[in-house]
Design an enzyme around this catalytic site. Structure first.
Site, PDB file in Angstrom:
ATOM      1  N   GLY A 156      74.984  23.436  13.015  1.00 45.49           N
ATOM      2  CA  GLY A 156      75.940  24.322  13.668  1.00 45.49           C
ATOM      3  C   GLY A 156      77.153  24.485  12.788  1.00 45.49           C
ATOM      4  O   GLY A 156      77.331  23.751  11.810  1.00 45.49           O
ATOM      5  N   GLN A 176      85.893  25.879  10.636  1.00 46.25           N
ATOM      6  CA  GLN A 176      85.320  25.264   9.436  1.00 46.25           C
ATOM      7  C   GLN A 176      85.225  26.239   8.272  1.00 46.25           C
ATOM      8  O   GLN A 176      85.035  25.817   7.134  1.00 46.25           O
ATOM      9  CB  GLN A 176      83.927  24.695   9.737  1.00 46.25           C
ATOM     10  CG  GLN A 176      83.979  23.492  10.669  1.00 46.25           C
ATOM     11  CD  GLN A 176      82.600  22.922  10.856  1.00 46.25           C
ATOM     12  OE1 GLN A 176      81.842  23.376  11.695  1.00 46.25           O
ATOM     13  NE2 GLN A 176      82.253  21.929  10.043  1.00 46.25           N
ATOM     14  N   CYS A 204      78.718  16.162   9.685  1.00 46.81           N
ATOM     15  CA  CYS A 204      79.528  17.372   9.809  1.00 46.81           C
ATOM     16  C   CYS A 204      79.766  17.915   8.413  1.00 46.81           C
ATOM     17  O   CYS A 204      80.105  17.158   7.501  1.00 46.81           O
ATOM     18  CB  CYS A 204      80.857  17.013  10.477  1.00 46.81           C
ATOM     19  SG  CYS A 204      81.950  18.429  10.680  1.00 46.81           S
ATOM     20  N   LEU A 205      79.611  19.225   8.236  1.00 50.06           N
ATOM     21  CA  LEU A 205      79.790  19.821   6.910  1.00 50.06           C
ATOM     22  C   LEU A 205      81.231  19.677   6.413  1.00 50.06           C
ATOM     23  O   LEU A 205      81.486  19.778   5.224  1.00 50.06           O
ATOM     24  CB  LEU A 205      79.376  21.293   6.920  1.00 50.06           C
ATOM     25  CG  LEU A 205      77.887  21.556   7.204  1.00 50.06           C
ATOM     26  CD1 LEU A 205      77.621  23.059   7.217  1.00 50.06           C
ATOM     27  CD2 LEU A 205      76.979  20.869   6.202  1.00 50.06           C
TER      28      LEU A 205
HETATM   29 NI    NI Z   1      81.188  19.574  12.464  1.00 51.88          NI
END
Ligand code: NI
Length: 176
Positions: A49, A54, A102-103
């Site tokens: 996701g 982000q 998480c990226l």
């Molecule tokens: Ni994330």
């Protein structure tokens, strides 16, 4: 469409409360391009996701999709979903701990407690109301992504930092 640069932890936009998207603006080229960029960037980096903050856009849009993802090889498929202005509520008091990444925190994993079942109300990319009730990994992904719209990242939800692990060591030592 474009692959966008992903904000890493420490970038102020990740800690901001994202703005709601006015429903009248959902059809605009700015918002539609942003949605396309979120999807393309998520797929490029094998994310389950991605939330708009982000990619340095402080607005309430998240996308998620799981389809043969090498970062989550054991996860059940989740269809491509776009949520605008999502409201998440737990369906239960029950929480379960499991691994998340998480990226915006590259190469790390940690065990995070999440509600096992949630419902979410949102608008889709055409501006139509959308309601989802789901559980397990799907519910976990929704909670993780929607947290990004409130300036929250997964370590904030961890009850202990002891599980925080680099992906390579996680694979090497097989923690579960
Ligand atoms: Ni994330």
């Amino acid at each position: 469409m474009a692959i966008r640069k992903v904000a890493r932890l420490g970038t102020p936009v990740l800690r901001r409360i994202a703005a709601e998207v006015p429903p009248a603006e959902i059809g605009s080229p700015r918002i539609q391009t942003l949605i396309d960029d979120l999807i393309e960037t998520m797929r490029e980096y094998d994310g389950a996701g991605l939330a708009a903050p982000q990619i340095h856009e402080s607005v309430q849009i998240v996308v998620f999709e799981v389809a043969g993802n090498p970062r989550y090889p054991d996860a059940a498929p989740i269809p491509l979903t776009v949520l605008i202005n999502p409201q998440v509520s737990p369906n239960t008091d029950e929480m379960e701990e499991d691994w998340e990444g998480c990226l915006s925190l590259p190469d790390l994993r940690g065990r995070v407690p999440r509600y096992t079942s949630v419902r979410v109300r949102a608008l889709d990319r055409r501006g139509a109301p959308l309601a989802i009730e789901t559980e397990g990994f799907h519910a976990r992904v929704i909670q993780h992504e929607c947290d990004h719209l409130r300036g929250i990242v997964y370590p904030d939800r961890m009850t202990s930092m002891q599980s925080l692990t680099f992906v390579r060591e996680h694979q090497r030592y097989g923690q579960d």
